[in-house]
Design an enzyme around this catalytic site. Structure first.
Site, short mmCIF file in Angstrom:
data_model
loop_
_atom_site.label_atom_id
_atom_site.label_comp_id
_atom_site.label_asym_id
_atom_site.label_seq_id
_atom_site.Cartn_x
_atom_site.Cartn_y
_atom_site.Cartn_z
N GLU A 161 9.54 46.47 64.22
CA GLU A 161 10.93 45.31 63.66
C GLU A 161 11.78 46.00 64.11
OE1 GLU A 161 11.69 44.20 59.85
OE2 GLU A 161 9.37 43.47 59.83
N GLU A 164 9.31 34.21 64.11
CA GLU A 164 8.93 35.01 62.46
C GLU A 164 9.90 33.92 62.23
OE1 GLU A 164 8.31 38.75 61.12
OE2 GLU A 164 8.33 38.50 59.08
N ARG A 184 16.60 54.76 57.22
CA ARG A 184 16.31 54.88 55.65
C ARG A 184 14.69 54.74 55.67
NH1 ARG A 184 18.06 48.44 53.67
NH2 ARG A 184 19.92 49.57 54.26
N HIS A 218 8.82 37.17 54.43
CA HIS A 218 9.76 38.29 53.99
C HIS A 218 9.69 37.47 52.32
CE1 HIS A 218 14.19 39.51 52.52
NE2 HIS A 218 13.40 40.24 53.77
N ASN A 246 3.13 45.50 56.38
CA ASN A 246 4.40 45.93 56.62
C ASN A 246 4.30 46.84 55.66
OD1 ASN A 246 7.18 47.09 55.71
ND2 ASN A 246 7.96 45.90 57.36
N ARG A 276 12.50 61.90 48.24
CA ARG A 276 12.21 63.23 48.11
C ARG A 276 12.65 63.86 49.49
NH1 ARG A 276 10.46 65.02 43.02
NH2 ARG A 276 11.82 63.21 42.05
N HIS A 281 9.68 49.35 60.56
CA HIS A 281 11.13 48.76 60.91
C HIS A 281 11.78 50.11 61.02
CE1 HIS A 281 14.73 46.08 59.46
NE2 HIS A 281 15.26 46.31 61.14
N ARG A 317 14.67 51.52 61.39
CA ARG A 317 16.18 51.19 61.30
C ARG A 317 17.08 51.98 61.51
NH1 ARG A 317 16.54 47.00 56.05
NH2 ARG A 317 18.95 47.64 57.19
N ASP A 355 6.76 50.01 55.31
CA ASP A 355 8.47 50.95 54.86
C ASP A 355 8.37 51.45 53.97
OD1 ASP A 355 9.18 49.50 57.71
OD2 ASP A 355 10.02 48.05 57.30
N HIS A 356 7.67 50.51 52.84
CA HIS A 356 7.86 50.91 52.15
C HIS A 356 7.19 51.98 50.77
CE1 HIS A 356 11.33 48.83 51.04
NE2 HIS A 356 10.39 47.35 51.20
N HIS A 393 6.63 44.10 51.18
CA HIS A 393 7.13 44.49 49.67
C HIS A 393 6.01 44.27 48.32
CE1 HIS A 393 9.48 45.05 45.95
NE2 HIS A 393 9.79 46.19 46.18
N THR A 404 16.89 44.59 51.90
CA THR A 404 16.51 44.44 53.08
C THR A 404 16.65 43.60 53.89
OG1 THR A 404 14.04 43.21 53.42
CG2 THR A 404 15.45 42.98 51.03
N THR A 405 16.40 43.01 55.36
CA THR A 405 17.00 42.34 56.36
C THR A 405 16.84 40.70 54.74
OG1 THR A 405 15.25 42.88 57.56
CG2 THR A 405 16.77 41.01 58.44
N1 PXP Z 1 8.82 39.87 58.22
C1 PXP Z 1 10.36 40.82 58.71
C2 PXP Z 1 11.78 39.68 60.20
C3 PXP Z 1 11.28 41.74 57.50
O1 PXP Z 1 12.61 42.20 57.67
C4 PXP Z 1 10.39 42.03 56.50
C5 PXP Z 1 10.92 43.17 55.78
O2 PXP Z 1 11.04 44.05 56.40
C6 PXP Z 1 9.20 41.48 56.53
C7 PXP Z 1 9.13 40.43 56.90
C8 PXP Z 1 8.68 41.35 54.81
O3 PXP Z 1 9.48 41.55 53.67
P1 PXP Z 1 8.55 41.44 52.53
O4 PXP Z 1 8.96 42.85 52.46
O5 PXP Z 1 9.60 41.10 51.86
O6 PXP Z 1 7.79 41.22 52.86
#
Ligand code: PXP
Length: 238
Positions: free
Chosen positions: A70, A151, A49, A191, A7, A18, A43, A45, A9-10, A214, A100-101
């Site tokens: 996602e 999942e 964000r 997660h 993932n 910024r 993801h 959103r 996203d971060h 993450h 987070t979720t």
């Molecule tokens: N799976 C789902 C459905 C999630 O929402 C997330 C967080 O965006 C993750 C996995 C990944 O979680 P983490 O960032 O804690 O590894």
């Protein structure tokens, strides 16, 4: 051995700090794939964000493995999914104020609504996965709603305060994965998984795929994304 989807996203979270154009999450997707990731997750959103629409569209063009979108079960997201055509859609609950979720999707109390939402997506050839707590009622409901995947939410296991609690949460994940597989559902998990707690999850035979964000991006900030992805693959595949 499960496959690893990363993932990204971060990477976008850092960029959005910024509101600029770096680091680019799409570049991270390419590097994660080159390091051996089996899939990429974004993801999108409702509040945009981190991941932006542009990231999703570019990722669709460059991801060569498996692009997992996602998203929340909203009309807007359904339209986007049908247009962009990711390789799989994962439905998650979304609250504006959460970091987070937080919890899994409520499927048991809303089987018909979820079924109606998932139908057009799967009819378009995009498998749907439901992100659910390790709860037998939710797993059975996911099957009734017609999803092809679940999942399993590993957050409570990852955040357990002591060994007893961790063992209890782990047991729920094992039983849920077994039930899901026995119903013919394909099983992912994710997660809060990191380089320490992932090993036990890898041992659950029914879990085909791990979705991790993450911890990999955190490590990547120190050692680079290629190394962070390779380190995780080594834990999963040995
Ligand atoms: N799976 C789902 C459905 C999630 O929402 C997330 C967080 O965006 C993750 C996995 C990944 O979680 P983490 O960032 O804690 O590894």
């Amino acid at each position: 051995m499960p496959r690893l989807s990363v993932n990204i996203d971060h990477i976008a979270t850092i960029r959005q700090a910024r509101r600029g154009d770096e680091p680019d999450p799409v570049a991270a997707a390419v590097l994660a794939e080159l390091a051996g990731a089996d899939g990429i997750i974004v993801h999108l959103r409702e509040d945009r964000r981190h991941i932006q629409d542009r990231d999703l569209r570019l990722a669709r063009q460059v991801v060569r493995t498996k692009l997992n979108l996602e998203m929340a079960a909203t009309d807007e997201m359904q339209r986007i999914a049908l247009d962009v055509k990711p390789d799989i859609v994962t439905l998650v609950p979304e609250k504006r104020e959460e970091l987070t979720t937080e919890g899994g999707l409520e499927v048991f109390a809303r089987v018909e609504a979820v079924k109606k939402f998932v139908g057009p997506i799967q009819d378009a050839g995009i498998p749907a996965s439901l992100f659910v707590d390790p709860d037998k009622q939710q797993i059975s409901a996911a099957k009734k709603a017609g999803a092809l995947w679940v999942e399993i939410h590993t957050g409570a296991y990852a955040n357990a305060k002591n060994e007893q609690e961790r063992n209890k949460e782990y047991g729920k994940i094992v039983e849920s994965a077994q039930l899901a597989a026995s119903l013919g559902l394909r099983v992912g998990a994710g997660h809060g998984l990191n380089y320490v707690n992932v090993k036990a999850i890898v041992r659950i035979r029914e879990v085909e795929e791990l979705n991790i964000g993450h911890s990999i991006i955190s490590r990547a900030s120190l050692v680079g994304i290629g190394r962070a992805v390779r380190d995780m693959i080594e834990l999963i595949k040995t």
